[in-house]
Design a protein around this motif. Structure first.
Motif, PDB file in Angstrom:
ATOM      1  N   THR A  61       0.828  -1.207   0.000  1.00  0.00           N
ATOM      2  CA  THR A  61       0.000   0.000   0.000  1.00  0.00           C
ATOM      3  C   THR A  61       0.864   1.260   0.000  1.00  0.00           C
ATOM      4  O   THR A  61       0.347   2.364  -0.167  1.00  0.00           O
ATOM      5  N   TRP A  62       2.171   1.082   0.215  1.00  0.00           N
ATOM      6  CA  TRP A  62       3.098   2.210   0.268  1.00  0.00           C
ATOM      7  C   TRP A  62       3.959   2.245  -0.986  1.00  0.00           C
ATOM      8  O   TRP A  62       4.241   1.214  -1.592  1.00  0.00           O
ATOM      9  N   THR A  63       4.390   3.462  -1.350  1.00  0.00           N
ATOM     10  CA  THR A  63       5.301   3.665  -2.466  1.00  0.00           C
ATOM     11  C   THR A  63       6.571   4.317  -1.941  1.00  0.00           C
ATOM     12  O   THR A  63       6.502   5.279  -1.169  1.00  0.00           O
ATOM     13  N   ALA A  64       7.723   3.800  -2.337  1.00  0.00           N
ATOM     14  CA  ALA A  64       8.995   4.242  -1.770  1.00  0.00           C
ATOM     15  C   ALA A  64       9.623   5.366  -2.564  1.00  0.00           C
ATOM     16  O   ALA A  64       9.681   5.336  -3.798  1.00  0.00           O
ATOM     17  N   GLY A  65      10.103   6.379  -1.825  1.00  0.00           N
ATOM     18  CA  GLY A  65      10.984   7.393  -2.382  1.00  0.00           C
ATOM     19  C   GLY A  65      12.382   7.138  -1.867  1.00  0.00           C
ATOM     20  O   GLY A  65      12.812   5.990  -1.759  1.00  0.00           O
ATOM     21  N   CYS A  66      13.096   8.195  -1.494  1.00  0.00           N
ATOM     22  CA  CYS A  66      14.444   8.026  -0.950  1.00  0.00           C
ATOM     23  C   CYS A  66      14.385   7.834   0.562  1.00  0.00           C
ATOM     24  O   CYS A  66      14.598   6.747   1.070  1.00  0.00           O
ATOM     25  N   ARG A  67      14.043   8.903   1.302  1.00  0.00           N
ATOM     26  CA  ARG A  67      13.938   8.812   2.763  1.00  0.00           C
ATOM     27  C   ARG A  67      12.495   8.624   3.231  1.00  0.00           C
ATOM     28  O   ARG A  67      12.251   8.292   4.379  1.00  0.00           O
TER      29      ARG A  67
ATOM     30  N   GLY B 220       8.652   9.473   7.069  1.00  0.00           N
ATOM     31  CA  GLY B 220      10.101   9.372   6.999  1.00  0.00           C
ATOM     32  C   GLY B 220      10.599   8.082   7.619  1.00  0.00           C
ATOM     33  O   GLY B 220      10.149   7.694   8.702  1.00  0.00           O
ATOM     34  N   VAL B 221      11.532   7.407   6.940  1.00  0.00           N
ATOM     35  CA  VAL B 221      12.000   6.107   7.433  1.00  0.00           C
ATOM     36  C   VAL B 221      13.511   6.031   7.570  1.00  0.00           C
ATOM     37  O   VAL B 221      14.030   5.002   8.014  1.00  0.00           O
ATOM     38  N   SER B 222      14.241   7.097   7.184  1.00  0.00           N
ATOM     39  CA  SER B 222      15.690   7.024   7.322  1.00  0.00           C
ATOM     40  C   SER B 222      16.287   8.412   7.524  1.00  0.00           C
ATOM     41  O   SER B 222      15.650   9.428   7.245  1.00  0.00           O
ATOM     42  N   GLY B 223      17.527   8.431   8.011  1.00  0.00           N
ATOM     43  CA  GLY B 223      18.260   9.683   8.177  1.00  0.00           C
ATOM     44  C   GLY B 223      17.603  10.635   9.145  1.00  0.00           C
ATOM     45  O   GLY B 223      16.985  10.240  10.147  1.00  0.00           O
ATOM     46  N   ALA B 224      17.681  11.930   8.817  1.00  0.00           N
ATOM     47  CA  ALA B 224      17.203  12.981   9.715  1.00  0.00           C
ATOM     48  C   ALA B 224      15.688  13.043   9.808  1.00  0.00           C
ATOM     49  O   ALA B 224      15.162  13.777  10.655  1.00  0.00           O
ATOM     50  N   VAL B 225      14.957  12.311   8.970  1.00  0.00           N
ATOM     51  CA  VAL B 225      13.491  12.419   8.959  1.00  0.00           C
ATOM     52  C   VAL B 225      12.795  11.160   9.484  1.00  0.00           C
ATOM     53  O   VAL B 225      11.592  10.987   9.289  1.00  0.00           O
ATOM     54  N   VAL B 226      13.528  10.292  10.149  1.00  0.00           N
ATOM     55  CA  VAL B 226      12.911   9.076  10.703  1.00  0.00           C
ATOM     56  C   VAL B 226      11.717   9.434  11.577  1.00  0.00           C
ATOM     57  O   VAL B 226      11.808  10.309  12.446  1.00  0.00           O
ATOM     58  N   ASP B 227      10.591   8.792  11.305  1.00  0.00           N
ATOM     59  CA  ASP B 227       9.338   8.959  12.055  1.00  0.00           C
ATOM     60  C   ASP B 227       8.672  10.322  11.850  1.00  0.00           C
ATOM     61  O   ASP B 227       7.660  10.606  12.500  1.00  0.00           O
TER      62      ASP B 227
END
Length: 295
Positions: free
Chosen positions: A240-246, A268-275
């Motif tokens: 149901t999700w589409t992936a970008g970079c972060r 956000g799932v990685s780096g400075a934007v997690v959660d």
């Protein structure tokens, strides 16, 4: 004949924002202006913002090369969208940023190069069909600490599959923060999610203009965010999700056509934007407030 009420749910509430759910007219093709004359000169020394260490200067050089290559990648993708081909004609591509004093590195008189502040860039194309061709951009450092630095980007398609080789030394995360390379500063990491939500919003409205309904399928509405510069994408928990970079993205549709609304989410799932989480609904209401990033 469709009743006026069946049009009203999809069309009228959205008139306040982006024209609602009407058919989208094609935008005129962008005009291209000739690049500004190159001012050749000895590369200017880099003025560090807080530190004069060699490590700091080298980091700024890497970020300058990263911005130069990413700008040429974007230029090639725009050209490909119009012509279904890559171009080796550097006059059709964006010119990398000059130094803050307007100077640029010199380029060989007998070859086609693009001149930036401390790097010059050469472009080559391999293959001839849209589904089996690639381009390469070589960034070559000139003078001072930049002398001898060379980075190469390759992007395109092989047998219809996307190919991207990005220099492993050029890391996007290293170029956020106080060290600003020559050229336009990088947007905040949060802007990846915000800009892609705006693109998904537009895709949903365009789809509704054609089909009189919204869709939860990113592929169906034509939404595919850019991956990271090295071609990788964020992991997704399910389809149901589409992936970008972060960030990863999802559209949730409520109601029965033509009386529908949608809620778009960027997580956000990685780096400075997690959660970090952004949402945008069919009335163009943001939560939290619109970060104000360019589309």
């Amino acid at each position: 004949m469709r009743s006026l009420s069946s049009w009203s749910t999809c069309l009228v509430p959205a008139l306040v924002v982006l024209g609602g759910c009407e058919r989208q007219e094609e935008r005129p093709a962008p005009t291209r202006s000739a690049p500004a004359p190159v001012k050749a000169s000895t590369p200017a020394p880099i003025a560090p913002s807080q530190s004069t260490t060699e490590q700091e200067l080298r980091e700024r050089l890497r970020c300058e090369a990263l911005l130069g290559l990413s700008g040429l990648l974007a230029g090639q993708q725009e050209y490909f969208g119009e012509k279904d081909a890559w171009t080796a004609d550097v006059t059709r591509l964006p010119t990398p940023a000059a130094c803050t004093d307007g100077s640029r590195v010199p380029t060989p008189p007998d070859e086609a190069w693009l001149a930036g502040c401390h790097f010059r860039y050469a472009v080559s194309v391999a293959g001839s069909t849209p589904n089996d061709s690639t381009f390469s951009v070589r960034a070559v450092g000139v003078g001072g600490l930049a002398e001898g630095l060379t980075y190469t980007l390759t992007h395109g398609y092989s047998d219809g599959k996307t190919v991207r080789v990005w220099p492993s030394e050029l890391v996007l995360e290293d170029c956020h923060g106080v060290r600003r390379p020559e050229g336009t500063p990088l947007p905040a990491p949060l802007c990846e999610g915000a800009s892609n939500l705006k693109a998904l919003f537009t895709a949903e409205k365009s789809y509704c203009g054609e089909k009189d309904r919204y869709s939860e399928s990113a592929a169906q509405v034509g939404f595919l965010p850019e991956p990271c510069l090295d071609g990788s994408r964020a992991p997704v928990p399910d389809d149901t999700w589409t992936a970008g970079c972060r960030f990863i993205y999802r559209a949730e549709v409520s109601g029965t056509a033509p009386e529908q609304t949608f809620l778009l989410t960027a997580l956000g799932v990685s780096g400075a934007v997690v959660d970090r989480k952004l949402t945008l609904d069919s009335q163009y209401a943001w939560s939290p407030a619109d970060p104000g990033c360019a589309p």
